[in-house]
Design an enzyme around this catalytic site. Structure first.
Site, PDB file in Angstrom:
ATOM      1  CB  ALA A 123      -0.935   0.000   1.214  1.00 50.05           C
ATOM      2  NE  ARG A 154       5.982   1.100  -6.127  1.00 52.64           N
ATOM      3  CZ  ARG A 154       6.962   1.003  -7.017  1.00 52.64           C
ATOM      4  NH1 ARG A 154       7.487   2.113  -7.515  1.00 52.64           N
ATOM      5  NH2 ARG A 154       7.415  -0.162  -7.403  1.00 52.64           N
ATOM      6  CB  SER A 189      -5.196  -9.366 -13.385  1.00 48.40           C
ATOM      7  OG  SER A 189      -4.777  -9.010 -14.689  1.00 48.40           O
ATOM      8  CE1 TYR A 199       0.042 -10.221 -12.489  1.00 52.06           C
ATOM      9  CE2 TYR A 199      -1.321 -10.074 -14.460  1.00 52.06           C
ATOM     10  CZ  TYR A 199      -0.993  -9.633 -13.196  1.00 52.06           C
ATOM     11  OH  TYR A 199      -1.707  -8.600 -12.624  1.00 52.06           O
ATOM     12  CB  ALA A 227      -1.361 -19.692 -14.845  1.00 47.85           C
ATOM     13  CE  LYS A 271      -3.059 -10.568 -10.284  1.00 51.10           C
ATOM     14  NZ  LYS A 271      -3.411  -9.993  -8.960  1.00 51.10           N
TER      15      LYS A 271
END
Length: 248
Positions: free
Chosen positions: A12, A14, A142, A155, A157, A159
């Site tokens: 958290a 940024r 995502s 990535y 897979a 998600k």
């Protein structure tokens, strides 16, 4: 109005996490701003929240390490109260690789953040939620599983696995008064995308039915809804926030 319990947002300091932390604080949640490794950005988020009348503290922890997660939850509970809202937002590098070059370690690197870390956080926070009589878990997913973008198989897979966790937890934790949902942002340019060429951003924008890029605050708004009493009968859901980019 100050809420009962606290909200923990990982990663958290940024980007999306910072916006989510600020929005939850504005709604009255005492917010634990998790970061790693640099405290500067996290402290700026905390200072901004406090300046605007909210309550927040920064907590350094590697949320992929079991002992560190247990210690994090213990510290948050001691300083801000039991975690009533858990937002596993932290992520790591997301390299693009052709499928033939993706190793099992590449898959593990993504599963570390999107399966292991949320699992550790849920397990550590759940006793406090039970003491409170319920809670909210809002995962940050995502659009990538739908986009099936070349080079992003590891990535995507991970998600997709994260969404399966969300739905299964929703069934298991529902009887305890805990809702579990997932917000799936589209491409929201933040600090980590500073080096992306403007033409790539424009190419994505052209395919967004609403005709513009989204903002971190628009993701935070949906997270805040799922953390609110207004979403008390919503669980096991995936809400895509991308201006219609992945509509069927």
């Amino acid at each position: 109005m100050r809420k009962t319990g606290s909200a923990l947002v990982t990663g958290a300091s940024r980007g999306l996490g910072a916006s989510i932390a600020r929005r939850l604080a504005a709604d009255g949640w005492p917010v634990a701003v998790n970061y790693l490794p640099d405290p500067g950005d996290a402290q700026r988020v905390v200072d901004g929240i406090v300046t605007n009348g909210g309550t927040a503290e920064a907590f350094r922890a590697d949320i992929t390490d079991e002992a560190a997660v247990d210690a994090l939850i213990e510290q948050v509970e001691a300083r801000l109260g039991p975690v009533a809202v858990l937002v596993p937002n932290a992520t790591g590098p997301q390299p693009s690789k052709p499928a033939l070059d993706v190793s099992w370690q590449d898959h593990l690197d993504q599963l570390l953040f999107f399966v292991k870390s949320p699992s550790l956080l849920m397990r550590a926070a759940l006793p406090g939620m039970r003491r409170l009589g319920g809670g909210r878990i809002v995962q940050i997913g995502s659009e990538m599983p739908e986009r099936a973008a070349p080079g992003m198989s590891a990535y995507a897979a991970a998600k997709a696995a994260q969404m399966s966790l969300t739905r299964t937890w929703a069934r298991e934790l529902g009887p305890l008064g805990v809702t579990v949902n997932l917000v799936a942002p589209g491409w929201i340019p933040v600090e980590r995308h500073a080096s992306v060429a403007a033409e790539h951003v424009e190419a994505y924008r052209r395919d967004v039915p609403l005709g513009r890029m989204g903002t971190p605050d628009e993701i935070a708004d949906v997270v805040a809804f799922l953390a609110s009493d207004g979403a008390r009968f919503v669980t096991g859901e995936r809400i895509t926030v991308n201006g219609g980019y992945t509509m069927d």
